[in-house]
Design a protein around this motif. Structure first.
Motif, PDB file in Angstrom:
ATOM      1  N   ALA A 275       0.814  -1.219   0.000  1.00  0.00           N
ATOM      2  CA  ALA A 275       0.000   0.000   0.000  1.00  0.00           C
ATOM      3  C   ALA A 275       0.846   1.266   0.000  1.00  0.00           C
ATOM      4  N   ASP A 276       2.110   1.156   0.467  1.00  0.00           N
ATOM      5  CA  ASP A 276       2.977   2.336   0.545  1.00  0.00           C
ATOM      6  C   ASP A 276       3.759   2.590  -0.737  1.00  0.00           C
ATOM      7  N   LEU A 277       3.627   1.707  -1.736  1.00  0.00           N
ATOM      8  CA  LEU A 277       4.345   1.910  -2.993  1.00  0.00           C
ATOM      9  C   LEU A 277       3.654   2.973  -3.843  1.00  0.00           C
ATOM     10  N   CYS A 278       4.410   3.515  -4.785  1.00  0.00           N
ATOM     11  CA  CYS A 278       3.909   4.534  -5.709  1.00  0.00           C
ATOM     12  C   CYS A 278       4.022   4.009  -7.135  1.00  0.00           C
ATOM     13  N   PRO A 279       3.286   4.614  -8.084  1.00  0.00           N
ATOM     14  CA  PRO A 279       3.419   4.197  -9.479  1.00  0.00           C
ATOM     15  C   PRO A 279       4.872   4.210  -9.938  1.00  0.00           C
ATOM     16  N   GLY A 280       5.269   3.118 -10.587  1.00  0.00           N
ATOM     17  CA  GLY A 280       6.644   2.959 -11.036  1.00  0.00           C
ATOM     18  C   GLY A 280       7.497   2.145 -10.086  1.00  0.00           C
ATOM     19  N   ASP A 281       7.039   1.978  -8.843  1.00  0.00           N
ATOM     20  CA  ASP A 281       7.793   1.189  -7.869  1.00  0.00           C
ATOM     21  C   ASP A 281       7.671  -0.299  -8.168  1.00  0.00           C
ATOM     22  N   HIS A 282       8.729  -1.037  -7.806  1.00  0.00           N
ATOM     23  CA  HIS A 282       8.745  -2.494  -7.937  1.00  0.00           C
ATOM     24  C   HIS A 282       8.918  -3.119  -6.560  1.00  0.00           C
ATOM     25  N   GLY A 283       8.505  -4.359  -6.432  1.00  0.00           N
ATOM     26  CA  GLY A 283       8.719  -5.094  -5.196  1.00  0.00           C
ATOM     27  C   GLY A 283       8.479  -6.576  -5.408  1.00  0.00           C
ATOM     28  N   THR A 284       8.996  -7.375  -4.485  1.00  0.00           N
ATOM     29  CA  THR A 284       8.777  -8.821  -4.513  1.00  0.00           C
ATOM     30  C   THR A 284       7.896  -9.195  -3.338  1.00  0.00           C
ATOM     31  N   LEU A 285       6.793  -9.859  -3.609  1.00  0.00           N
ATOM     32  CA  LEU A 285       5.867 -10.238  -2.551  1.00  0.00           C
ATOM     33  C   LEU A 285       6.545 -11.233  -1.614  1.00  0.00           C
ATOM     34  N   CYS A 286       6.642 -10.871  -0.321  1.00  0.00           N
ATOM     35  CA  CYS A 286       7.406 -11.701   0.620  1.00  0.00           C
ATOM     36  C   CYS A 286       6.585 -12.207   1.792  1.00  0.00           C
ATOM     37  N   ALA A 287       5.418 -11.621   2.056  1.00  0.00           N
ATOM     38  CA  ALA A 287       4.608 -12.060   3.194  1.00  0.00           C
ATOM     39  C   ALA A 287       3.200 -11.509   3.051  1.00  0.00           C
TER      40      ALA A 287
END
Length: 220
Positions: A149-161
């Motif tokens: 929920a804290d990410l912004c457009p263009g941000d990437h992340g790997t789902l970890c939990a």
């Protein structure tokens, strides 16, 4: 040796305290809601646990686990999460099926069995939902992550939990392709309702609600 019901109370109080670390204690009403029971029944159990020096209980001020109460709570959580790993890796359970079975297995009172289970599984650090598995001495290593929920457009992340481990929520994640390890890119965050448009593993897109985004943790 605590009873199964006592272990369930200690585990619930520990988790509720983790959710609100700034609070001075966990209220009777929160415990009753977490365990789906009545407040008078909770009060009776808290008195019993207080007499065993497993928690500090003051009426109207909430409860705090003692060092021994926290040790027993973490031991129960350790057993639960190790059994979840075993059920998924060795018996082919899916991540939405393991919780209820592990709830029963977590009350097995055999330190030797749990040591051998831990060794058999290769000393896993995380359970199938990405939660850390406490060590036998109660040490718990929490990985660094942040809410999707804290990410912004263009941000990437790997789902970890995942924060919500109920079966319907996990089944929904399976349906949209959001399993642990999935790489997500935020394509858009809708101003109207804070929903997210995601690209998952560079293959598919999904629109998830703000509520879903508040229940997913990612590493960057």
């Amino acid at each position: 040796m605590p009873s199964q019901t006592e272990e369930n109370y200690l585990k619930a109080i520990f988790k509720l305290a983790e959710e609100e670390p700034e609070a001075t204690g966990v209220s009777t009403n929160r415990i009753a809601a977490a365990l789906a029971t009545r407040a008078p029944s909770v009060t009776d159990m808290l008195r019993r646990l207080s007499e065993k020096n497993l928690l500090n209980y003051e009426r109207y001020r909430g409860v705090q686990l003692t060092a021994e109460g926290q040790r027993l709570a973490l031991l129960t959580i350790r057993k639960h999460r190790l059994w979840e790993v075993f059920l998924v890796q060795q018996l082919g359970f899916s991540w939405d099926e393991v919780h209820d079975v592990a709830e029963e297995l977590e009350h097995v009172q055999s330190p030797l069995l749990m040591r051998r289970l831990d060794a058999f599984l290769g000393h896993p650090a995380l359970d199938p939902h990405g939660d850390p598995i406490p060590a036998e001495d109660g040490a718990i290593r929490r990985p660094a992550h942040r809410l999707l929920a804290d990410l912004c457009p263009g941000d990437h992340g790997t789902l970890c939990a995942v924060k919500n481990t109920t079966a319907p929520f996990l089944q929904y994640l399976d349906k949209v392709g959001l399993q642990l390890g999935a790489v997500v890119e935020v394509l858009d965050k809708v101003a109207f309702d804070n929903s997210f448009e995601l690209k998952i593993n560079q293959e598919r897109t999904a629109l998830i609600s703000a509520e879903v985004s508040r229940n997913l943790f990612v590493t960057e």
